[in-house]
Design an enzyme around this catalytic site. Structure first.
Site, PDB file in Angstrom:
ATOM      1  N   ALA B 501      41.628  13.423  24.416  1.00 40.23           N
ATOM      2  CA  ALA B 501      41.348  14.765  24.961  1.00 40.23           C
ATOM      3  C   ALA B 501      40.580  15.637  23.969  1.00 40.23           C
ATOM      4  O   ALA B 501      40.647  16.859  24.046  1.00 40.23           O
ATOM      5  CB  ALA B 501      42.622  15.448  25.441  1.00 40.23           C
ATOM      6  N   HIS B 502      39.875  15.023  23.017  1.00 37.46           N
ATOM      7  CA  HIS B 502      39.074  15.772  22.053  1.00 37.46           C
ATOM      8  C   HIS B 502      37.588  15.538  22.322  1.00 37.46           C
ATOM      9  O   HIS B 502      36.994  14.617  21.774  1.00 37.46           O
ATOM     10  CB  HIS B 502      39.408  15.334  20.625  1.00 37.46           C
ATOM     11  CG  HIS B 502      40.731  15.829  20.148  1.00 37.46           C
ATOM     12  ND1 HIS B 502      41.187  15.607  18.863  1.00 37.46           N
ATOM     13  CD2 HIS B 502      41.701  16.532  20.767  1.00 37.46           C
ATOM     14  CE1 HIS B 502      42.383  16.164  18.727  1.00 37.46           C
ATOM     15  NE2 HIS B 502      42.716  16.722  19.871  1.00 37.46           N
ATOM     16  N   TYR B 503      37.023  16.354  23.179  1.00 36.27           N
ATOM     17  CA  TYR B 503      35.613  16.226  23.530  1.00 36.27           C
ATOM     18  C   TYR B 503      34.987  17.608  23.416  1.00 36.27           C
ATOM     19  O   TYR B 503      35.632  18.606  23.702  1.00 36.27           O
ATOM     20  CB  TYR B 503      35.437  15.666  24.953  1.00 36.27           C
ATOM     21  CG  TYR B 503      36.563  14.748  25.388  1.00 36.27           C
ATOM     22  CD1 TYR B 503      36.860  13.602  24.641  1.00 36.27           C
ATOM     23  CD2 TYR B 503      37.347  15.046  26.498  1.00 36.27           C
ATOM     24  CE1 TYR B 503      37.914  12.775  25.001  1.00 36.27           C
ATOM     25  CE2 TYR B 503      38.405  14.217  26.862  1.00 36.27           C
ATOM     26  CZ  TYR B 503      38.693  13.095  26.116  1.00 36.27           C
ATOM     27  OH  TYR B 503      39.738  12.287  26.464  1.00 36.27           O
TER      28      TYR B 503
END
Lengths: 261, 577
Positions: B501-503
């Site tokens: 979930a790190h975008y």
């Protein structure tokens, strides 16, 4: 509980008291050294008593008995033969050994049966619109099959391979022969319809581990034995008083039914 | 035709840290705010007793329902993108509070280097070190200017930490003391010190004492119960929007929360945004919510997709390298978080105890402090160890060479269940012309709209920095005394798994409208009353976890929106080109 087992369990309890600090590999060797053969029929009393006492947990549960072989009823698998193949396969993936019970005793096949009948098996929250491409050439889930259908196709494909190779059904051949077939599926060497055999095997492996270690309320991890084997204490409210301990802190497992308000 | 509702001052899409902070600040300032959340209403009550690994971690219970919407993914422009179909491969938060509820709580400020990355690299190593094809640029604001927003967000969230010995200047200390130092974290710190590094406790949104924030919200004390990342907190002890900014907004009386409200378009008259069209997922009714100011505070991917579908801003075209929406996409994928795993035959750790942000780290190798003059990569990374509290389904490390199932696997996975530690590297990720977001030509969502398409591939930069990080982690693990050390392999290519979930990127901030979509108040150059808030604004991915910067950006945007409403319009910052 048979007399023999009672004596052995009692002997073990004495030895265990003398080895309170033994843990992990030590404990495993300790069980081995008693000469107790854990193959064959697995009774709830044996594991319930032996391992539980060894972990300084609650006393052996009295409601497990040798008649309780974990039999339940199916809601997803219609054909018993499919389920027999599944049982044989999950037991090879997570076998009974000196540490404790295997997938069948833990209820993994019934866990998988229930999961496949529900949202996960139906890919209820996944994107299942076409076009479906590269089904056999990618590690990604691109199959048009939902997990339930993928499982059925895969189990039947394994059974077919077994019949072709050994003239026997998958659950009737030797363990090593089963392993060979499982390995071929794991490596994507066998063909099946609608999905790669690799993705089927990954699903089978993933669900086996889930069934061994999910909260018992899902139908696997019977008597929390999956957790006890790895000294996992289940859903506990707080570790704030223990977390700085230099020593490993052993605690009896509890399940969600003991925890949820 | 959508049903047109009465106009409000501000409509906000999303209720995570971005949408939540903006909602709270504007409602406090007296503006009428409507927030649209596509998922359900949630409070701590929904998470009491929710200690169920299968439901939350394996089945992604509070993550996006991909049957409604997902993304497609490919590595290069000449490929056909395939949908990311299952929740096993995709993690984006859903429901009130969004991804800011399931987060781990690790909190880092980005170093000054990140904000002025291009200038810094040119200054330190010369102009010719900027790699060809990279879209590397300064953010348009310096750390010193940005510091007050970090400070404000840390106070809202009650961040518990100790100062990084190599950290940039802070205007005030952390509001709460650091998390506990457990034996495994101590082992890491001692090893790091021996190697000449400067380790410290990771600052944490798992709050270490009962804390009242400046808005009067109370966050409870973390119990290190281990059900943290992927879960909502059982105790209201992990700082998230549902225990902070959402109740703050609600107390003002100026805030209306609409859940099950799926935003589909921003309406636009060619100069300004006029409102948001959304669907009530319970009734199926479509609504148009007009507003003076529109805020997109949804997830990175959703912010970009809403703009592309609404025809606002020029879409990025990788062939001409022109356009801004979808540009500068970066993320932390299977080439980040690599490192070394150690197996200890004679030591046991209480690995089932922990918290999402419980851990230790050092900054000596980050982009700020590393010397890139001799390296075959730019930037650097953090080295971390965590003690999440390992649950049994998803934590079964075994030494390399062990089969992945069967008797030997069972034996070793049980033996090492409490005897294995992992040290990993979080490198900075640079933006490239060929990594971008646009709309997929084939695959549609449940409404018939195109899915967002990600095109993302690795470069030698990514592989080389990963290799370096793994080597450094291995050295630390050796000092920690592990009996067996396995190092991660560097993947050749992106695996299309979106699990962290790190975008970031897609609607990036800057000073030049040719290369940025928003100014540093996150106000769109092409629509002065449209603010796009979140990691979508980050022009590259810094070498630490992003959440503190997302929270701080939201305070910066809220300040800008208030200014905009008070001054009656206009661009808050003019283009500088």
């Amino acid at each position: 509980m048979t007399e023999k087992n009672t004596n052995q369990a009692s002997d073990m309890k004495k030895k265990q008291d003398a080895q309170q600090e033994v843990d992990g590999l030590g404990r495993r060797k300790f069980i081995k050294n008693t000469g107790l053969v854990l193959g064959g029929v697995i009774g709830g009393s044996l594991f319930g008593g032996l391992i539980t006492n060894n972990l300084k947990s609650e006393p052996a549960s009295t409601d497990t008995n040798e008649e309780n072989d974990g039999k339940d009823a199916r809601i997803f698998f219609n054909r018993k033969e499919d389920f027999d193949v599944l049982k044989a396969a999950v037991e090879r993936i997570y076998p009974e050994d000196d540490n404790g019970p295997g997938a069948i005793w833990l209820g993994v096949p019934y866990f998988i049966d229930r999961q496949l009948a529900g949202e996960f098996g139906q890919n209820g929250k996944d994107y299942m619109q076409g076009p479906f491409k590269d089904i056999h050439n990618t590690e990604r889930y691109q199959s048009r099959l939902n997990r339930g259908d993928m499982m059925l196709e895969g189990l039947r494909a394994m059974n077919q391979v077994s019949l072709k190779k050994h003239d026997k059904r998958f659950h009737e051949i030797e363990g090593e022969q089963q392993d060979e077939i499982l390995k071929a599926f794991e490596e994507g060497k066998e063909k099946m319809r609608g999905a790669s055999s690799k993705s089927f095997f990954q699903l089978l492996r993933q669900m086996t581990i889930e069934g061994a270690y999910a909260d018992p309320l899902y139908g696997g991890n019977r008597d929390m034995m999956g957790w006890k084997m790895r000294e996992f204490p289940g859903p506990r409210p707080a570790y704030i008083n223990d977390i700085e301990s230099e020593e490993f802190v052993k605690q009896d497992p509890i399940s969600l039914k003991d925890y949820q308000p | 035709m959508p049903k047109k509702l009465e106009k409000v001052d501000v409509v906000v899409v999303g209720t995570g840290w971005s949408g939540g902070v903006v909602s709270a600040e504007l409602a406090k300032a007296g503006y009428k705010v409507v927030a649209l959340e596509r998922g359900e209403e949630k409070s701590t009550n929904d998470y009491i007793g929710a200690k169920d690994e299968l439901r939350y971690m394996s089945r992604k219970y509070i993550m996006q329902d991909l049957s409604i919407e997902t993304i497609t993914s490919r590595t290069s422009m000449d490929e056909t993108a395939l949908p990311v179909r299952t929740q096993d491969e995709m993690m984006v938060g859903n429901h009130l509070g969004g991804s800011s509820v399931h987060w781990a709580g690790a909190t880092y400020r980005y170093n000054p280097f990140e904000f002025e990355i291009r200038s810094e690299i040119e200054k330190r190593y010369g102009k010719d070190r900027i790699p060809e094809g990279s879209l590397l640029r300064d953010w348009g604001i310096s750390y010193d200017e940005f510091e007050k927003y970090y400070d404000r967000w840390e106070k809202t969230a009650g961040i518990s930490g100790e100062e990084d010995p190599l950290g940039a200047k802070r205007s005030s200390p952390y509001p709460n003391p650091p998390t506990v130092e457990t034996p495994n974290l101590r082992l890491f710190k001692e090893a790091a010190k021996e190697l000449g590094y400067h380790p410290f406790q990771i600052s944490s949104a798992n709050v270490t004492q009962t804390y009242e924030n400046p808005d009067g919200e109370v966050i409870n004390q973390c119990q290190y119960c281990s059900y943290c990342t992927h879960y909502g907190c059982d105790f209201g002890a992990k700082s998230d929007p549902i225990v902070t900014v959402i109740p703050t907004a609600q107390k003002t009386g100026n805030f209306e929360l609409r859940t099950h409200a799926y935003a589909r378009r921003v309406t636009y008259d060619g100069k300004k945004a006029t409102g948001v069209i959304y669907v009530d997922m319970i009734t199926g009714q479509e609504y148009e919510q007009p507003a003076d100011v529109v805020v997109l505070g949804a997830f990175t991917l959703a912010n970009t997709r809403l703009l592309l579908m609404s025809g606002i801003g020029e879409p990025y075209n990788p062939k001409t390298k022109k356009g801004v929406i979808g540009r500068n996409f970066t993320g932390q994928f299977n080439i980040t978080f690599l490192g070394a795993r150690g197996f200890f035959n004679d030591k046991k750790f209480n690995l089932h105890m922990g918290g999402g942000a419980l851990g230790a780290t050092f900054s000596d190798l980050t982009g700020e402090h590393i010397d890139n003059s001799e390296t075959d990569f730019l930037h650097g990374g953090g080295v971390e160890i965590r003690q999440y509290g390992d649950a049994p389904i998803n934590n079964n490390p075994v030494p390399k060479g062990t089969p992945s199932w069967g008797k030997e696997w069972k034996e070793k996975s049980l033996f090492y269940a409490n005897r294995s530690l992992n040290v990993w590297f979080t490198p900075g990720v640079l933006p490239w012309w060929h990594n971008y977001l646009d709309l997929d030509p084939t695959y549609k969502d449940a409404f018939g709209d195109p899915l967002l398409r990600v095109t993302n591939k690795y470069t030698d930069q990514d592989r080389n920095i990963a290799k370096f990080g793994i080597e450094k982690c291995k050295e630390v693990m050796e000092k920690m005394g592990a009996d067996i050390i396995d190092v991660d392999e560097v993947p050749e290519e992106f695996d299309h798994v979106y699990n962290g979930a790190h975008y970031a990127g897609g609607v990036t901030m800057g000073t030049d409208p040719e290369t940025s979509a928003v100014n540093t108040y996150l106000q769109m150059w092409d629509a002065e009353n449209l603010f796009v808030v979140g990691a979508s604004a980050m022009p590259h991915f810094g070498d630490r976890h992003p959440t503190a910067t997302v929270g701080a950006l939201a305070y910066r945007a809220a300040e800008g929106i208030e200014k905009y409403l008070k001054e009656g319009g206009g661009l808050l910052l003019k283009p500088e080109k």
